[in-house]
Design a protein around this motif. Structure first.
Motif, PDB file in Angstrom:
ATOM      1  N   LYS A 192      -2.131   8.189  -8.339  1.00 54.87           N
ATOM      2  CA  LYS A 192      -2.174   9.140  -7.236  1.00 54.87           C
ATOM      3  C   LYS A 192      -0.992   8.857  -6.314  1.00 54.87           C
ATOM      4  O   LYS A 192      -0.628   7.700  -6.104  1.00 54.87           O
ATOM      5  CB  LYS A 192      -3.491   9.030  -6.463  1.00 54.87           C
ATOM      6  N   ALA A 193      -0.429   9.895  -5.765  1.00 57.32           N
ATOM      7  CA  ALA A 193       0.740   9.702  -4.911  1.00 57.32           C
ATOM      8  C   ALA A 193       0.878  10.847  -3.924  1.00 57.32           C
ATOM      9  O   ALA A 193       0.383  11.960  -4.160  1.00 57.32           O
ATOM     10  CB  ALA A 193       2.009   9.584  -5.751  1.00 57.32           C
ATOM     11  N   ASN A 194       1.562  10.560  -2.832  1.00 56.22           N
ATOM     12  CA  ASN A 194       1.952  11.588  -1.881  1.00 56.22           C
ATOM     13  C   ASN A 194       3.396  11.317  -1.479  1.00 56.22           C
ATOM     14  O   ASN A 194       3.752  10.194  -1.102  1.00 56.22           O
ATOM     15  CB  ASN A 194       1.048  11.576  -0.646  1.00 56.22           C
ATOM     16  N   TRP A 195       4.236  12.330  -1.586  1.00 61.57           N
ATOM     17  CA  TRP A 195       5.657  12.191  -1.298  1.00 61.57           C
ATOM     18  C   TRP A 195       6.047  13.288  -0.318  1.00 61.57           C
ATOM     19  O   TRP A 195       5.849  14.480  -0.578  1.00 61.57           O
ATOM     20  CB  TRP A 195       6.466  12.330  -2.587  1.00 61.57           C
ATOM     21  N   THR A 196       6.558  12.895   0.842  1.00 61.64           N
ATOM     22  CA  THR A 196       6.964  13.865   1.846  1.00 61.64           C
ATOM     23  C   THR A 196       8.457  13.768   2.103  1.00 61.64           C
ATOM     24  O   THR A 196       9.044  12.687   2.051  1.00 61.64           O
ATOM     25  CB  THR A 196       6.218  13.636   3.175  1.00 61.64           C
ATOM     26  N   PHE A 197       9.050  14.930   2.378  1.00 60.08           N
ATOM     27  CA  PHE A 197      10.461  15.030   2.733  1.00 60.08           C
ATOM     28  C   PHE A 197      10.557  15.832   4.021  1.00 60.08           C
ATOM     29  O   PHE A 197       9.892  16.863   4.168  1.00 60.08           O
ATOM     30  CB  PHE A 197      11.272  15.744   1.653  1.00 60.08           C
ATOM     31  N   GLY A 198      11.386  15.384   4.924  1.00 58.01           N
ATOM     32  CA  GLY A 198      11.588  16.123   6.159  1.00 58.01           C
ATOM     33  C   GLY A 198      13.052  16.173   6.532  1.00 58.01           C
ATOM     34  O   GLY A 198      13.811  15.231   6.256  1.00 58.01           O
ATOM     35  N   TYR A 199      13.432  17.274   7.151  1.00 57.17           N
ATOM     36  CA  TYR A 199      14.819  17.406   7.614  1.00 57.17           C
ATOM     37  C   TYR A 199      14.803  18.100   8.973  1.00 57.17           C
ATOM     38  O   TYR A 199      14.234  19.192   9.125  1.00 57.17           O
ATOM     39  CB  TYR A 199      15.656  18.212   6.630  1.00 57.17           C
ATOM     40  N   ASP A 200      15.389  17.438   9.959  1.00 54.75           N
ATOM     41  CA  ASP A 200      15.457  17.977  11.307  1.00 54.75           C
ATOM     42  C   ASP A 200      16.912  18.200  11.679  1.00 54.75           C
ATOM     43  O   ASP A 200      17.746  17.287  11.525  1.00 54.75           O
ATOM     44  CB  ASP A 200      14.838  17.006  12.320  1.00 54.75           C
ATOM     45  N   VAL A 201      17.210  19.396  12.154  1.00 54.15           N
ATOM     46  CA  VAL A 201      18.562  19.694  12.599  1.00 54.15           C
ATOM     47  C   VAL A 201      18.471  20.611  13.805  1.00 54.15           C
ATOM     48  O   VAL A 201      17.848  21.677  13.744  1.00 54.15           O
ATOM     49  CB  VAL A 201      19.408  20.333  11.477  1.00 54.15           C
TER      50      VAL A 201
END
Length: 978
Positions: A860-869
């Motif tokens: 089981k896994a959770n992978w998050t990506f975020g980008y703030d500009v």
């Protein structure tokens, strides 16, 4: 990044207290010029990774992640973390519960809700489920949470009982200034599951800075999702048909049959003599009954047309906290929470039959009075003429089964109120010593009203109707239908007609209906104090300690109305449960700096329960900084869990278990083996075999198994031993912004409090070598109606310290952030590999391995990506649930005697699932933020786990606690801050 070994004395002490989980809002500096303690916490405000600052594995979910999820319920967000198992109760798996529908609980490490301790600001929170310690996360406002700390592994030495699997600590905001409004609306791609939430949060500080107060008001409303509105669950179906030798047909054990309607239909079915009758869609009497439509339109009932996937839940939330500095070293604080929650369950009308009323399952249709034979006037002539005397009383009788659609759908509305108030003092005693003392009072009460049930005794009186040719009621009318029993007539008995569609009149309905009432109350009182400080200095630094005491009282009462308690409203017989206990606890913790880079941590807690007596918990941990950027940590812990009120005091309470395999199914007169011999020894089973050639079960037999669960006042505490070891990598000089933690965990629980599994009872009784288990099983007699002789009527089970359970695995977390182009890129991976997991039902029994089965995927896994500009923010979350097998115990019951023993791992199951969630947000101005998102972006349909298969949640045709049964969902919202 600062090296831990070179931090100041005050900061070392703060880290010690934080790593031991003693959350405190203290903001006093340990010495002049040193940063305030509040800035160095286990969750890391000055350190990028909370996991990098604790000897025990801790994962942190910050407020920004909560905001980006758009979640209305914290349970939904936590379920994305792979350390959590399938919750025991959620909005999508509790529609068929007799109580607590719509409650939201959590389960760390798949070890059960009872072994996961939920805290708020490091202190216990009142239960939302009577008789247990399970906290309802519906009562904790997501918008008021600063962060969530997830500490896995035994933590009883720090927090007390129930922390065998770990702790989930919700830390509330406490330094908010200004006012914030938030509003959000969402719905599914199918136009249901509407979600609305509005909240306002405000905070202010007194002009002299000594006082601070915050308030939060919130409202949320989550709409229903009905089974009929999803293709997978819109039509009744079953998958319990199997091939005799599955090894010849890999992956093809189950054959899905759709439709497979219930044999309990609104028009009824009636067995008279050797003939079965029903009514067609035009209410014309006909012979025969077809549930699948093989010979024209199906006569059965599509239960899925009335069932619910997601329970509608409405919440009003209030939260507040504040503090006031009495002088430079002492301050007063308080916390207050109130939640009013309403949830509504809805399921198909009650399936009612003769054997719910009469012990022999036969309804008399004629009676002798004053030398005259009187007849039930509602019985059609064809049924009357075919009826015979089956019970030897000289009067004709029949069997009937009818879906009580005229009475209406079953279900209940539950109104729950949770109140919690905490107050206390905290401060600095001297340069190196700090304290906090507190009092907590919490209360949850619930009022529940259920519909769709009937008074069985009244129904019997109403069924025994005759044409009053003798003017028995003395009203001068001799052609009317009356109830035969004179006393019942005196209490308003109205004859009832069960033959055909819409046959029950409103007067008869009013006489037999029996709304059910439930009233519950849970109360918790706690008083405690903690002290932290430094004892003396070693070459590597000061020895820090924490010690304290706590006294706690728990009370719970759950009481249905009298009819429900006696099982006389056609529902489960559930007596009142009431109990209480108190516990006094003392603990001490220490942090010993052995070397500049190596510290030893230890804790011990002694508890004295009014129920089980004295218990002891402890832990020992090492934290070693090998080189800059590389830390090794290890913890050995012993945790205890005292039995809860339900486990101790619950009287025999009726339940209707599902997914059971009768070992006698298919046995013939010539079948060999110990199981076959044990089956034929039962008179009812033998009669069934003689009638059908082999032991045969119909649909109502399979779905009509009941039983009683019992508590046990002789229970003792269960003991869990856990071991964790991990490495923390912060390669600042190689890859700036990257933190990695890898932790191995192993938890074993001895003398586990278990309710002996009913399938285990069956297997032991029939061929398993222990016939004492047969005492828990009651089969129907030889003269049971509906050709049900020998079918299982009851399987009872009770609580005991006879089980064992264990889990083993590896956690990996990785966080990375860096400047990328004009903005900031952030990513986080949480992955759990489940190496092993099993239960032992009784001492000496074989392990029941559950690792890798549905609800317990190995990966089981959770992978998050975020980008703030600038003013834009984008967040993408992927939740992976690995492939899983069906329950091996369930499958073993389907394998023919000629097949090899058991089934190999991975033989048959379901594939992996990946759910994608995205969110975009934009600051229109500094004060206004607009956001929106999509959950289950690709509209994944939940894996097909149909009725009849272990792991199915009724009405959803999947495991709705593990997988998403709703589908793609959209939401938009706005936040305004001033």
């Amino acid at each position: 990044m600062k090296n831990y070994s070179k931090l100041s004395t005050g900061i070392k002490l703060a880290l010690c207290a934080a790593s031991l989980g003693a959350y405190s809002g203290l903001s006093y500096a340990a010495e002049e010029g040193v940063e305030e303690v509040e800035r160095i916490q286990v969750t890391g405000s000055r350190i990028r990774s909370a996991e990098a600052m604790s000897a025990s594995p801790i994962q942190v979910l910050d407020g920004a992640s909560i905001d980006k999820s758009g979640t209305l319920n914290l349970q939904d967000l936590l379920m994305e973390n792979p350390t959590f198992g399938t919750p025991a109760i959620s909005r999508t798996n509790s529609n068929f519960s007799t109580s607590s529908g719509g409650v939201a609980t959590v389960d760390l490490r798949n070890l059960g809700t009872a072994r996961t301790l939920v805290l708020v600001n490091g202190r216990r929170y009142v239960s939302g489920v009577p008789g247990s310690s399970a906290v309802d996360l519906n009562t904790i406002p997501a918008q008021f949470v600063e962060r969530v700390e997830i500490m896995t592994g035994g933590a009883s030495s720090v927090y007390g009982s129930d922390a065998v699997a770990g702790v989930v600590n919700f830390v509330l905001k406490d330094d908010f200034e200004g006012i914030e409004f938030e509003g959000q609306y969402g719905e599914s791609a199918e136009g249901d599951n509407t979600e609305k939430q509005f909240s306002v949060t405000t905070g202010t500080t007194t002009s002299d800075g000594a006082g601070q107060v915050m308030f939060h008001l919130g409202y949320s409303d989550q709409g229903a999702v009905y089974s009929r509105d999803r293709d997978i669950s819109a039509v009744d179906q079953i998958s319990a048909i199997y091939f005799n030798d599955p090894y010849e047909n890999p992956g093809s054990i189950f054959e899905y049959v759709r439709p497979y309607y219930s044999s309990f239909s609104p028009q009824g079915r009636f067995d008279a003599g050797d003939t079965r009758f029903t009514f067609d869609e035009n209410n014309n009497l006909k012979e025969g009954f077809d549930t699948n439509g093989d010979n024209g339109p199906a006569d059965g009932f599509n239960r899925s047309g009335r069932r619910t996937i997601a329970i509608p839940t409405e919440r009003y939330l209030f939260a507040s906290n504040g503090s006031y500095e009495l002088d430079d070293n002492h301050k007063f604080f308080y916390e207050a929470t109130y939640a009013a929650t309403t949830s509504v369950t809805e399921l198909e009308p009650f399936p009612f039959a003769s054997d719910d009323i009469y012990s022999n399952g036969r309804v008399p249709i004629e009676f002798m009075r004053n030398g005259e034979l009187l007849r039930n006037p509602y019985v059609p002539d064809a049924i009357y003429n075919s009826a015979t005397d089956t019970d030897g009383d000289g009067m004709r009788d029949i069997f009937f089964a009818k879906r009580l659609a005229d009475i209406g759908n079953r279900g209940y509305q539950a109104d729950r109120d949770t109140f919690r108030f905490t107050t206390g003092f905290e401060g600095q005693i001297s340069d190196n010593w700090y304290y906090d003392a507190y009092y907590i009072y919490g209360k949850t009460k619930e009022n529940q009203v259920s519909n769709g049930l009937v008074n069985v005794q009244n129904f019997r009186y109403a069924l025994e109707a005759v044409t009053d040719t003798q003017d028995l009621d003395g009203d001068g009318i001799t052609d009317e239908a009356i109830c035969l029993d004179e006393t019942a007539r005196g209490f308003g008995c109205t004859p009832i007609n069960v033959f055909g569609f819409n046959s029950i009149t409103s007067d008869a309905f009013d006489y037999v209906k029996a709304p059910s009432m439930l009233s519950t109350r849970v109360e918790q009182e706690i008083i405690g104090a903690n002290f932290t400080g430094e004892l003396f200095e070693l070459p590597a630094g000061y020895v820090g300690v924490a010690f304290g005491a706590e006294y706690r009282e728990e009370f719970s009462r759950s009481e249905f109305d009298a009819l429900q308690q006696a099982g006389l409203n056609a529902g489960n017989a559930i007596p009142a449960t009431e109990g209480e206990f108190d516990v006094t606890e003392y603990y001490v913790e220490a942090n010993v700096p052995v070397l500049d880079s190596l510290s030893l941590k230890a804790a011990v807690r002694l508890s004295d329960y009014s129920t089980v007596g004295n218990t002891e918990s402890w832990n020992v941990g090492l934290d070693w900084t090998v080189v800059d950027g590389v830390r090794v940590r290890a913890t050995r812990a012993r945790s205890t869990r005292a039995p809860n009120i339900d486990e101790l005091y619950s009287p025999p309470s009726q339940t209707f278990p599902s997914d059971l395999i009768d070992p006698c199914n298919g046995v013939t007169a010539s079948s060999s083996g110990a199981a076959a011999d044990a089956c034929r020894a039962d008179a009812g089973v033998a009669a069934n075999i003689a009638e059908n050639g082999e032991f045969t079960l119909n649909q109502s037999d399979i779905q009509g198994i009941s039983g009683f669960n019992r508590g046990n006042t002789e229970l003792t505490e269960e003991v869990g031993d856990s071991f964790t070891v991990g490495i923390v990598l912060t390669p600042e000089n190689i890859i700036s912004g990257l933190d990695i933690t890898i932790d191995y965990f192993d938890i074993e629980i001895e003398d586990a409090i278990v309710s002996t599994p009913r399938q285990f009872i069956l297997d032991q009784c029939y061929g398993g070598g222990d016939t004492s288990f047969c005492d828990f099983i009651t089969r129907r007699p030889t003269n049971a109606g509906n050709n049900s002789a020998g079918s299982i009527e009851f399987i009872d089970s009770g609580q005991s310290n006879s089980g064992g359970t264990a889990t083993e695995g590896v956690d990996l977390t990785a966080t990375y952030s860096t400047d990328l182009g004009p903005g900031m890129f952030k990513s986080r991976l949480a992955y759990t590999y489940l190496i092993d997991g099993y239960d032992i039902p009784l001492p000496g029994a074989d392990k029941d391995n559950w690792a890798g089965e549905i609800g317990y995927s190995e990966h089981k896994a959770n992978w998050t990506f975020g980008y703030d500009v600038d003013d834009f923010s984008f967040n993408w979350s992927m939740t992976y649930i690995g492939a899983a097998d069906f329950d091996d115990q369930f499958l073993a019951g389907l394998v023919s005697d000629s097949a090899p023993d058991g089934l190999p791992a991975g033989y048959i199951g379901i594939g992996s699932e990946v759910y994608h969630d995205i969110q975009l947000s934009y600051y229109i101005t500094e004060q206004y933020e607009l956001y929106g998102g999509v959950d289950n972006l690709l509209d994944n349909e939940a894996p097909r786990i149909l009725t009849g298969i272990s792991g199915n949640d009724t009405g959803t045709e999947t495991d709705a606690g593990t997988y998403d049964p709703i589908g793609q969902r959209f939401y938009v919202g706005i936040r305004a801050k001033f």
